[in-house]
Design a protein around this motif. Structure first.
Motif, PDB file in Angstrom:
ATOM      1  N   THR A 103       0.845  -1.195   0.000  1.00 14.92           N
ATOM      2  CA  THR A 103       0.000   0.000   0.000  1.00 14.92           C
ATOM      3  C   THR A 103       0.878   1.242   0.000  1.00 14.92           C
ATOM      4  OG1 THR A 103      -0.089   0.162   2.408  1.00 14.92           O
ATOM      5  CG2 THR A 103      -1.773  -1.210   1.345  1.00 14.92           C
ATOM      6  N   PRO A 104       0.339   2.375  -0.439  1.00 18.34           N
ATOM      7  CA  PRO A 104       1.123   3.605  -0.380  1.00 18.34           C
ATOM      8  C   PRO A 104       1.627   3.929   1.038  1.00 18.34           C
ATOM      9  CG  PRO A 104      -0.702   3.909  -1.879  1.00 18.34           C
ATOM     10  CD  PRO A 104      -0.907   2.570  -1.205  1.00 18.34           C
ATOM     11  N   ILE A 105       0.816   3.718   2.067  1.00 21.69           N
ATOM     12  CA  ILE A 105       1.281   4.036   3.416  1.00 21.69           C
ATOM     13  C   ILE A 105       2.411   3.094   3.834  1.00 21.69           C
ATOM     14  CG2 ILE A 105      -0.504   2.714   4.630  1.00 21.69           C
ATOM     15  CD1 ILE A 105       1.203   6.017   5.768  1.00 21.69           C
ATOM     16  N   GLU A 106       2.365   1.846   3.406  1.00 24.02           N
ATOM     17  CA  GLU A 106       3.472   0.935   3.711  1.00 24.02           C
ATOM     18  C   GLU A 106       4.758   1.412   3.042  1.00 24.02           C
ATOM     19  OE1 GLU A 106       0.937  -3.223   4.267  1.00 24.02           O
ATOM     20  OE2 GLU A 106       1.747  -2.710   2.293  1.00 24.02           O
ATOM     21  N   ALA A 107       4.640   1.884   1.801  1.00 24.61           N
ATOM     22  CA  ALA A 107       5.809   2.390   1.085  1.00 24.61           C
ATOM     23  C   ALA A 107       6.361   3.639   1.772  1.00 24.61           C
ATOM     24  CB  ALA A 107       5.446   2.696  -0.371  1.00 24.61           C
ATOM     25  N   ILE A 108       5.488   4.532   2.203  1.00 24.95           N
ATOM     26  CA  ILE A 108       5.936   5.733   2.914  1.00 24.95           C
ATOM     27  C   ILE A 108       6.656   5.347   4.197  1.00 24.95           C
ATOM     28  CG2 ILE A 108       5.109   7.734   4.243  1.00 24.95           C
ATOM     29  CD1 ILE A 108       3.013   8.129   1.985  1.00 24.95           C
ATOM     30  N   ARG A 109       6.086   4.416   4.941  1.00 26.37           N
ATOM     31  CA  ARG A 109       6.702   3.979   6.199  1.00 26.37           C
ATOM     32  C   ARG A 109       8.044   3.284   5.964  1.00 26.37           C
ATOM     33  NH1 ARG A 109       3.309   3.206  10.920  1.00 26.37           N
ATOM     34  NH2 ARG A 109       4.543   1.331  11.304  1.00 26.37           N
ATOM     35  N   ALA A 110       8.250   2.743   4.750  1.00 24.35           N
ATOM     36  CA  ALA A 110       9.507   2.089   4.390  1.00 24.35           C
ATOM     37  C   ALA A 110      10.469   3.073   3.713  1.00 24.35           C
ATOM     38  CB  ALA A 110       9.231   0.897   3.487  1.00 24.35           C
ATOM     39  N   ASN A 111      10.188   4.371   3.858  1.00 28.39           N
ATOM     40  CA  ASN A 111      11.026   5.436   3.310  1.00 28.39           C
ATOM     41  C   ASN A 111      11.083   5.403   1.780  1.00 28.39           C
ATOM     42  OD1 ASN A 111      12.467   7.767   3.746  1.00 28.39           O
ATOM     43  ND2 ASN A 111      14.438   6.743   3.796  1.00 28.39           N
ATOM     44  N   ARG A 112       9.948   5.053   1.172  1.00 23.96           N
ATOM     45  CA  ARG A 112       9.832   5.071  -0.282  1.00 23.96           C
ATOM     46  C   ARG A 112       8.771   6.088  -0.698  1.00 23.96           C
ATOM     47  NH1 ARG A 112       8.678  -0.510   0.101  1.00 23.96           N
ATOM     48  NH2 ARG A 112       7.098  -0.219  -1.498  1.00 23.96           N
ATOM     49  N   GLY A 113       8.779   7.222  -0.012  1.00 20.11           N
ATOM     50  CA  GLY A 113       7.785   8.261  -0.253  1.00 20.11           C
ATOM     51  C   GLY A 113       7.847   8.856  -1.648  1.00 20.11           C
ATOM     52  N   THR A 114       9.032   8.905  -2.242  1.00 16.98           N
ATOM     53  CA  THR A 114       9.154   9.456  -3.592  1.00 16.98           C
ATOM     54  C   THR A 114       8.319   8.655  -4.577  1.00 16.98           C
ATOM     55  OG1 THR A 114      11.365  10.258  -3.089  1.00 16.98           O
ATOM     56  CG2 THR A 114      10.793  10.061  -5.422  1.00 16.98           C
ATOM     57  N   GLU A 115       8.346   7.334  -4.460  1.00 12.71           N
ATOM     58  CA  GLU A 115       7.539   6.488  -5.339  1.00 12.71           C
ATOM     59  C   GLU A 115       6.049   6.787  -5.171  1.00 12.71           C
ATOM     60  OE1 GLU A 115       8.550   2.230  -5.152  1.00 12.71           O
ATOM     61  OE2 GLU A 115      10.316   2.866  -4.024  1.00 12.71           O
ATOM     62  N   VAL A 116       5.642   6.968  -3.930  1.00  8.56           N
ATOM     63  CA  VAL A 116       4.234   7.241  -3.640  1.00  8.56           C
ATOM     64  C   VAL A 116       3.839   8.604  -4.200  1.00  8.56           C
ATOM     65  CG1 VAL A 116       2.538   7.590  -1.796  1.00  8.56           C
ATOM     66  CG2 VAL A 116       4.233   5.754  -1.615  1.00  8.56           C
ATOM     67  N   ARG A 117       4.686   9.606  -3.990  1.00  4.74           N
ATOM     68  CA  ARG A 117       4.376  10.943  -4.507  1.00  4.74           C
ATOM     69  C   ARG A 117       4.283  10.932  -6.038  1.00  4.74           C
ATOM     70  NH1 ARG A 117       7.786  12.069  -0.522  1.00  4.74           N
ATOM     71  NH2 ARG A 117       9.534  12.596  -1.870  1.00  4.74           N
ATOM     72  N   ARG A 118       5.136  10.147  -6.700  1.00  7.70           N
ATOM     73  CA  ARG A 118       5.054  10.048  -8.169  1.00  7.70           C
ATOM     74  C   ARG A 118       3.688   9.521  -8.588  1.00  7.70           C
ATOM     75  NH1 ARG A 118      10.473   7.278  -8.573  1.00  7.70           N
ATOM     76  NH2 ARG A 118      11.904   9.025  -8.569  1.00  7.70           N
ATOM     77  N   ARG A 119       3.212   8.502  -7.888  1.00  2.00           N
ATOM     78  CA  ARG A 119       1.905   7.931  -8.236  1.00  2.00           C
ATOM     79  C   ARG A 119       0.786   8.925  -7.929  1.00  2.00           C
ATOM     80  NH1 ARG A 119       5.490   4.391  -7.562  1.00  2.00           N
ATOM     81  NH2 ARG A 119       5.481   2.336  -8.503  1.00  2.00           N
ATOM     82  N   ALA A 120       0.905   9.622  -6.800  1.00  2.00           N
ATOM     83  CA  ALA A 120      -0.110  10.623  -6.454  1.00  2.00           C
ATOM     84  C   ALA A 120      -0.077  11.783  -7.454  1.00  2.00           C
ATOM     85  CB  ALA A 120       0.116  11.123  -5.030  1.00  2.00           C
ATOM     86  N   GLN A 121       1.121  12.179  -7.848  1.00  2.00           N
ATOM     87  CA  GLN A 121       1.241  13.291  -8.800  1.00  2.00           C
ATOM     88  C   GLN A 121       0.649  12.911 -10.156  1.00  2.00           C
ATOM     89  OE1 GLN A 121       5.211  14.840  -9.199  1.00  2.00           O
ATOM     90  NE2 GLN A 121       4.385  16.880  -9.555  1.00  2.00           N
ATOM     91  N   ALA A 122       0.771  11.646 -10.546  1.00  2.00           N
ATOM     92  CA  ALA A 122       0.197  11.191 -11.803  1.00  2.00           C
ATOM     93  C   ALA A 122      -1.320  11.345 -11.805  1.00  2.00           C
ATOM     94  CB  ALA A 122       0.575   9.733 -12.059  1.00  2.00           C
ATOM     95  N   LEU A 123      -1.921  11.365 -10.625  1.00  2.00           N
ATOM     96  CA  LEU A 123      -3.360  11.540 -10.523  1.00  2.00           C
ATOM     97  C   LEU A 123      -3.783  12.952 -10.914  1.00  2.00           C
ATOM     98  CD1 LEU A 123      -3.846   9.721  -7.100  1.00  2.00           C
ATOM     99  CD2 LEU A 123      -4.364   8.805  -9.371  1.00  2.00           C
ATOM    100  N   LEU A 124      -2.833  13.903 -10.887  1.00  2.00           N
ATOM    101  CA  LEU A 124      -3.121  15.284 -11.261  1.00  2.00           C
ATOM    102  C   LEU A 124      -3.255  15.450 -12.770  1.00  2.00           C
ATOM    103  CD1 LEU A 124      -0.656  17.213  -8.934  1.00  2.00           C
ATOM    104  CD2 LEU A 124      -3.140  17.391  -8.912  1.00  2.00           C
ATOM    105  N   LEU A 125      -2.652  14.526 -13.520  1.00  2.00           N
ATOM    106  CA  LEU A 125      -2.636  14.658 -14.978  1.00  2.00           C
ATOM    107  C   LEU A 125      -3.960  14.349 -15.614  1.00  2.00           C
ATOM    108  CD1 LEU A 125       0.826  13.021 -15.598  1.00  2.00           C
ATOM    109  CD2 LEU A 125       0.289  15.441 -15.337  1.00  2.00           C
TER     110      LEU A 125
END
Length: 125
Positions: A103-125
């Motif tokens: 899940t995105p929160i698991e990735a954030i907690r594993a210090n992979r926030g950049t990956e999550v932000r990329r996916r969230a930013q893609a939602l803006l397009l």
């Protein structure tokens, strides 16, 4: 963007998806701040809160070792900018994504926030 400080009741599916919750007071204790500061953190998109059985609650996964995980605020802000409601943002943060994996929160907690932000930013397009 959702209205600053919006806290809405959530449905049962979202409640179960998130799993473990902390009350406002429990979250304040875990963060070593006042309940008013937790409310401010919700307004600032540093946390998301929801009404569960009439009580303001915060997902326990949003607090790690007395802090919010690095990358959480950026992801929450991007989701708000994409037009997600707080409940939709909670569902997105706790829904498994095979491309992360987890899940995105698991990735954030594993210090992979950049990956999550990329996916969230893609939602803006």
């Amino acid at each position: 963007m959702w209205e600053i400080g919006t806290v809405t009741p959530i449905d049962r599916d979202t409640d179960e998806l998130v799993g473990e919750w902390l009350t406002l007071r429990e979250a304040a204790t875990a963060l070593n701040v006042s309940p008013n500061r937790v409310r401010q953190m919700i307004r600032d998109h540093k946390l998301l809160g929801a009404l569960r059985e009439g009580e303001l609650s915060i997902p326990a996964a949003f607090i790690v070792d007395g802090h919010t995980p690095k990358g959480l605020q950026g992801a929450l802000t991007l989701l708000a900018d994409s037009g997600f409601t707080p409940e939709q943002a909670l569902r997105w943060m706790f829904t498994p994504d095979d491309s992360l994996p987890g899940t995105p929160i698991e990735a954030i907690r594993a210090n992979r926030g950049t990956e999550v932000r990329r996916r969230a930013q893609a939602l803006l397009l």
